[in-house]
Design a protein around this motif. Structure first.
Motif, mmCIF file in Angstrom:
data_model
loop_
_atom_site.group_PDB
_atom_site.id
_atom_site.type_symbol
_atom_site.label_atom_id
_atom_site.label_comp_id
_atom_site.label_asym_id
_atom_site.label_seq_id
_atom_site.Cartn_x
_atom_site.Cartn_y
_atom_site.Cartn_z
ATOM 1 N N CYS A 61 -7.491 1.155 -1.642
ATOM 2 C CA CYS A 61 -6.120 1.632 -1.433
ATOM 3 C C CYS A 61 -5.894 1.971 0.036
ATOM 4 O O CYS A 61 -6.773 2.483 0.710
ATOM 5 N N CYS A 98 -1.619 4.775 -4.975
ATOM 6 C CA CYS A 98 -0.445 4.373 -4.199
ATOM 7 C C CYS A 98 0.815 4.364 -5.057
ATOM 8 O O CYS A 98 1.920 4.545 -4.563
ATOM 9 N N HIS A 132 -5.586 -4.266 -6.203
ATOM 10 C CA HIS A 132 -5.311 -4.636 -4.812
ATOM 11 C C HIS A 132 -6.116 -5.872 -4.376
ATOM 12 O O HIS A 132 -6.437 -6.018 -3.194
HETATM 13 ZN ZN LIG Z 1 -3.734 1.762 -4.361
#
Ligand SMILES: [Zn+2]
Length: 586
Positions: free
Chosen positions: A103, A222, A98
């Motif tokens: 997250c 995710c 990310h």
């Molecule tokens: Zn994530």
């Protein structure tokens, strides 16, 4: 449009140089001995500290991966250390994937440490040496994994909202059950070929940040929502009690999750979000109200039972706000009086002050007799349309009919006032809490002698009938010692409740607890009580609901639109359709 809680985001704290802010939580034991137990019966295995679904496949995978590729090597770590190492790899992987951010929807354990490290490093990560969280995710998820049947021959573990201690993690030879192995295997199929996963089991335990990012991209929290995630449907089956253990509390979790989906379906269609406030209002009043807008919800027959149990949960919640509100008011009042303190008789007689009837009258937009303390609850609720009578089932039904969510003076409304703390310095603060106490128990009256009242009094919920304060035990105590409290003056009720359910209860709890931070905020010398503290963390809330909503989101049964409103996905609608038809609990 987004609906917000009508509660203030920040609570007003009363600071002064001689009053230390209190670090006491759960001063009357209402959380640990009430709402935590109820929530555990309704959302078994989904605790406030287990909000991310993918940990439920990742952690079994850690064990399987260790047992298959590491345990028999000469550089093998112990199982705990081996799991922690794999956790580190995933946390660093997700943050790297990310682009340095944790997250969304709940970061992996250790994300903050990983974020800091990754700002300065992007080459190789020596997993044994990079910084991590003090307590790994395993400690939070272990009880739930065990209770879901992921291991062979494990007795069920008491659920709590705290991580298991390091000393309880002695499980070197733990064996995954068929279910646990199947889930681990499905996770393995996404990550087994990744470079980082191979390097984890090599003696150096060194991975490039790039390879960790790939691990995060495939095996992250995710990414479970992607249709291609092979563990997704298996995890759906587990949470909805279609695989593994499917009876009793597991089936009840199924019903609670369906209830969340169903309410979210109805709420989102009208632009309302699903959260603690709207969920609570929906099950408690069958109605939402905010800023002039309201929405009736309808509960389908297969979910009526679980919705009623959640209603019991919120009876306990409002009773808790009333009692903690009284506690908060009490310590503030006593602190203001310094070493002189006060007796409970003096304090409850403050309800005679004309200020009380004036302020409460303004709050409920109704007429309150001049001498509030001298009138009775039965007479008071006349102002809200309840004919004066004994506290019967009929009176209780009348309350449901008349005091709905939009009425100034309803529980949800009083809760906001009490948590805000505006009246902590006024005798009206005691008055508000007394009104909430009386209203909650009066509304509860019709349930007292039903299956649901019995459930609330059963030994699954009440372990100690004296110390566990719930609507069931408090009603019983009142009917034994203050039988006609509804028709006696408020001052008498206030004095009894303060004495038995606030002061005595707090003293018992402070004596019971040993953990750091729990201490008695009251000093008693005969009739006189003193205090030099404040308490403002009022309200129990429903922390498991947030975890359940996140897990449903992780499983792609709920999703958020651009306005931040949760709605049910097509997969979620399918689950609802199929599961609502499923036979009720045997
Ligand atoms: Zn994530």
């Amino acid at each position: 449009m987004a609906k917000k809680k009508p509660r203030p985001k920040t609570q007003l704290l009363r600071w002064s140089d001689y009053v230390p802010a209190s670090d006491v939580t759960d001063p009357l034991g209402l959380g640990l001995r009430g709402s935590t137990r109820l929530a555990s019966l309704l959302l078994y295995c989904i605790t406030s500290i287990t909000p991310r679904a993918r940990y439920f496949s990742f952690l079994p995978w850690c064990i399987q991966n260790y047992q298959q590729h590491e345990r028999d090597t000469k550089y093998a770590l112990g199982l705990n250390e081996a799991i922690k190492l794999r956790e580190k790899a995933l946390t660093y992987g997700c943050v790297a994937h990310h682009d340095g951010q944790p997250c969304v929807g709940g970061a992996l354990v250790g994300s903050t440490a990983a974020q800091k490290w990754l700002v300065r490093n992007n080459g190789e990560a020596q997993l044994k040496r990079v910084p991590f969280a003090k307590i790994p995710a395993l400690n939070a998820y272990l009880n739930s994994l065990m209770n879901l049947g992921f291991f062979v021959e494990q007795e069920s573990r008491d659920e709590s909202e705290e991580e298991v201690a390091e000393s309880e993690l002695a499980f070197e030879n733990i064996e995954l059950s068929d279910l646990g192995a199947a889930i681990a295997g499905s996770y393995d199929s996404v990550v087994r070929k990744l470079g980082a996963v191979g390097r984890i089991t090599e003696p150096e335990r060194t991975c490039s940040v790039k390879s960790l990012a790939e691990f995060g991209k495939r095996g992250g929290l995710c990414e479970l929502a992607e249709p291609s995630a092979p563990d997704r449907s298996l995890l759906r089956d587990v949470f909805f009690a279609r695989k593994g253990i499917t009876d009793k509390s597991h089936f009840r979790r199924n019903r609670s999750l369906l209830l969340i989906l169903e309410l979210c379906r109805q709420l989102s269609a009208e632009g309302w979000n699903t959260n603690d406030f709207t969920f609570g209002s929906a099950v408690y009043y069958g109605q939402l109200y905010e800023e002039g807008e309201s929405l009736q919800v309808s509960i389908p027959a297969p979910l009526l039972d679980v919705a009623t149990r959640w209603r019991m949960f919120y009876f306990h919640h409002y009773l808790g706000v009333a009692l903690e509100g009284m506690f908060s008011w009490l310590v503030t009042q006593l602190s203001d009086r310094g070493v002189t303190g006060a007796s409970l008789t003096e304090l409850s007689h403050e309800l005679h002050s004309p200020l009380v009837s004036k302020e409460i009258g303004e709050l409920i937009h109704g007429h309150v007799p001049k001498n509030f303390g001298g009138t009775t609850p039965a007479a008071f609720f006349l102002a809200l349309g309840i004919p004066e009578s004994d506290l019967t089932v009929e009176a209780s039904l009348k309350i449901d009919e008349k005091i709905t969510a939009e009425i100034a003076g309803a529980e949800v409304w009083l809760e906001g006032i009490i948590r805000e703390g505006t009246y902590r310095q006024s005798p009206a603060g005691l008055g508000n809490a007394c009104v909430l106490f009386a209203l909650t128990l009066a509304r509860y009256r019709r349930w007292k002698d039903t299956e649901y009242g019995n459930w609330l009094a059963s030994d699954a919920v009440v372990k100690d009938p004296y110390l566990d304060l719930l609507p069931s035990t408090v009603s019983l105590a009142l009917s034994r010692t203050r039988k006609d409290w509804w028709r006696r003056p408020w001052t008498e009720l206030a004095q009894y409740v303060l004495s038995r359910f606030v002061v005595q209860q707090h003293q018992s709890m402070a004596f019971e607890k040993t953990a750091a931070g729990d201490r008695c905020l009251l000093e008693r010398d005969g009739e006189r009580i003193t205090s030099d503290s404040t308490f403002d963390k009022i309200g129990l809330g429903n922390p498991r609901l947030g975890s359940a909503i996140q897990i449903l989101t992780d499983l792609a049964l709920l999703a958020e639109n651009d306005d931040g409103i949760k709605h049910v996905t097509n997969d979620g609608l399918d689950v609802l359709k199929v599961e609502l038809k499923r036979e009720v609990e045997a």
